[in-house]
Design a protein around this motif. Structure first.
Motif, mmCIF file in Angstrom:
data_model
loop_
_atom_site.group_PDB
_atom_site.id
_atom_site.type_symbol
_atom_site.label_atom_id
_atom_site.label_comp_id
_atom_site.label_asym_id
_atom_site.label_seq_id
_atom_site.Cartn_x
_atom_site.Cartn_y
_atom_site.Cartn_z
ATOM 1 N N THR A 19 2.226 57.511 -8.147
ATOM 2 C CA THR A 19 1.422 56.995 -7.038
ATOM 3 C C THR A 19 0.268 56.137 -7.548
ATOM 4 N N VAL A 20 -0.292 55.362 -6.650
ATOM 5 C CA VAL A 20 -1.465 54.557 -6.993
ATOM 6 C C VAL A 20 -2.618 55.475 -7.393
ATOM 7 N N LEU A 21 -2.765 56.600 -6.721
ATOM 8 C CA LEU A 21 -3.834 57.530 -7.069
ATOM 9 C C LEU A 21 -3.667 58.045 -8.499
ATOM 10 N N ALA A 22 -2.448 58.382 -8.887
ATOM 11 C CA ALA A 22 -2.192 58.833 -10.261
ATOM 12 C C ALA A 22 -2.534 57.725 -11.254
ATOM 13 N N ALA A 23 -2.220 56.484 -10.901
ATOM 14 C CA ALA A 23 -2.529 55.347 -11.765
ATOM 15 C C ALA A 23 -4.032 55.186 -11.932
ATOM 16 N N VAL A 24 -4.764 55.294 -10.854
ATOM 17 C CA VAL A 24 -6.214 55.132 -10.907
ATOM 18 C C VAL A 24 -6.843 56.243 -11.758
ATOM 19 N N LYS A 25 -6.372 57.457 -11.598
ATOM 20 C CA LYS A 25 -6.894 58.562 -12.400
ATOM 21 C C LYS A 25 -6.613 58.341 -13.888
ATOM 22 N N LEU A 26 -5.427 57.844 -14.207
ATOM 23 C CA LEU A 26 -5.073 57.561 -15.600
ATOM 24 C C LEU A 26 -5.926 56.426 -16.157
ATOM 25 N N MET A 27 -6.138 55.390 -15.359
ATOM 26 C CA MET A 27 -6.979 54.274 -15.787
ATOM 27 C C MET A 27 -8.396 54.753 -16.088
ATOM 28 N N GLN A 28 -8.917 55.629 -15.254
ATOM 29 C CA GLN A 28 -10.271 56.154 -15.456
ATOM 30 C C GLN A 28 -10.321 57.010 -16.722
ATOM 31 N N LYS A 29 -9.332 57.856 -16.902
ATOM 32 C CA LYS A 29 -9.288 58.744 -18.061
ATOM 33 C C LYS A 29 -9.192 57.967 -19.372
ATOM 34 N N LYS A 30 -8.390 56.912 -19.364
ATOM 35 C CA LYS A 30 -8.149 56.135 -20.584
ATOM 36 C C LYS A 30 -9.085 54.931 -20.730
ATOM 37 N N HIS A 31 -9.988 54.760 -19.772
ATOM 38 C CA HIS A 31 -10.914 53.618 -19.784
ATOM 39 C C HIS A 31 -10.137 52.301 -19.861
ATOM 40 N N ALA A 32 -9.121 52.188 -19.004
ATOM 41 C CA ALA A 32 -8.240 51.020 -19.001
ATOM 42 C C ALA A 32 -8.395 50.238 -17.706
ATOM 43 N N GLY A 33 -8.353 48.923 -17.806
ATOM 44 C CA GLY A 33 -8.418 48.065 -16.632
ATOM 45 C C GLY A 33 -7.050 47.726 -16.076
ATOM 46 N N SER A 34 -6.007 48.118 -16.831
ATOM 47 C CA SER A 34 -4.640 47.862 -16.381
ATOM 48 C C SER A 34 -3.690 48.837 -17.058
ATOM 49 N N LEU A 35 -2.534 48.992 -16.444
ATOM 50 C CA LEU A 35 -1.486 49.868 -16.980
ATOM 51 C C LEU A 35 -0.172 49.096 -17.027
ATOM 52 N N LEU A 36 0.585 49.319 -18.076
ATOM 53 C CA LEU A 36 1.927 48.756 -18.120
ATOM 54 C C LEU A 36 2.852 49.691 -17.350
ATOM 55 N N VAL A 37 3.634 49.136 -16.435
ATOM 56 C CA VAL A 37 4.584 49.932 -15.655
ATOM 57 C C VAL A 37 5.918 49.858 -16.385
ATOM 58 N N VAL A 38 6.374 51.027 -16.869
ATOM 59 C CA VAL A 38 7.555 51.085 -17.730
ATOM 60 C C VAL A 38 8.569 52.066 -17.160
ATOM 61 N N LYS A 39 9.844 51.654 -17.176
ATOM 62 C CA LYS A 39 10.941 52.531 -16.763
ATOM 63 C C LYS A 39 12.032 52.425 -17.821
ATOM 64 N N LYS A 40 12.400 53.546 -18.411
ATOM 65 C CA LYS A 40 13.425 53.595 -19.461
ATOM 66 C C LYS A 40 13.140 52.583 -20.568
ATOM 67 N N ASP A 41 11.935 52.594 -21.059
ATOM 68 C CA ASP A 41 11.498 51.710 -22.157
ATOM 69 C C ASP A 41 11.534 50.221 -21.826
ATOM 70 N N ALA A 42 11.659 49.889 -20.548
ATOM 71 C CA ALA A 42 11.652 48.481 -20.131
ATOM 72 C C ALA A 42 10.400 48.204 -19.299
ATOM 73 N N LEU A 43 9.711 47.142 -19.625
ATOM 74 C CA LEU A 43 8.521 46.753 -18.872
ATOM 75 C C LEU A 43 8.937 46.226 -17.506
ATOM 76 N N LYS A 44 8.392 46.844 -16.459
ATOM 77 C CA LYS A 44 8.707 46.444 -15.086
ATOM 78 C C LYS A 44 7.564 45.677 -14.436
ATOM 79 N N GLY A 45 6.344 45.828 -14.970
ATOM 80 C CA GLY A 45 5.205 45.133 -14.389
ATOM 81 C C GLY A 45 3.900 45.633 -14.974
ATOM 82 N N ILE A 46 2.812 45.168 -14.378
ATOM 83 C CA ILE A 46 1.470 45.571 -14.795
ATOM 84 C C ILE A 46 0.676 45.919 -13.540
#
Length: 71
Positions: free
Chosen positions: A23-50
């Motif tokens: 979920t977007v909420l899970a993404a935001v929590k991860l971004m806050q925890k890791k001090h990241a401004g973006s996340l790579l969206v990955v499925k089965k080792d393939a980049l799907k988006g950012i």
């Protein structure tokens, strides 16, 4: 004196990733925890988006449910 910074110098060797089923909420929590401004969206080792902070702003502006909306 000029300071030269290469792309390799600016890159991280351990990018922060998230799956598209999260979920977007899970993404935001991860971004806050890791001090990241973006996340790579990955499925089965393939980049799907950012997912970026700008994407979050758009979701919030539309009033969408962060707990239910998938990345």
């Amino acid at each position: 004196m000029k300071t030269v910074i290469t792309v390799a110098d600016a890159m991280t060797t351990k990018p922060v990733t998230i799956g598209p089923e999260e979920t977007v909420l899970a993404a935001v929590k991860l971004m806050q925890k890791k001090h990241a401004g973006s996340l790579l969206v990955v499925k089965k080792d393939a980049l799907k988006g950012i997912f970026t902070e700008r994407d979050l702003v758009r979701v919030v502006a539309k009033g969408l449910n962060l707990k239910e909306l998938k990345i």
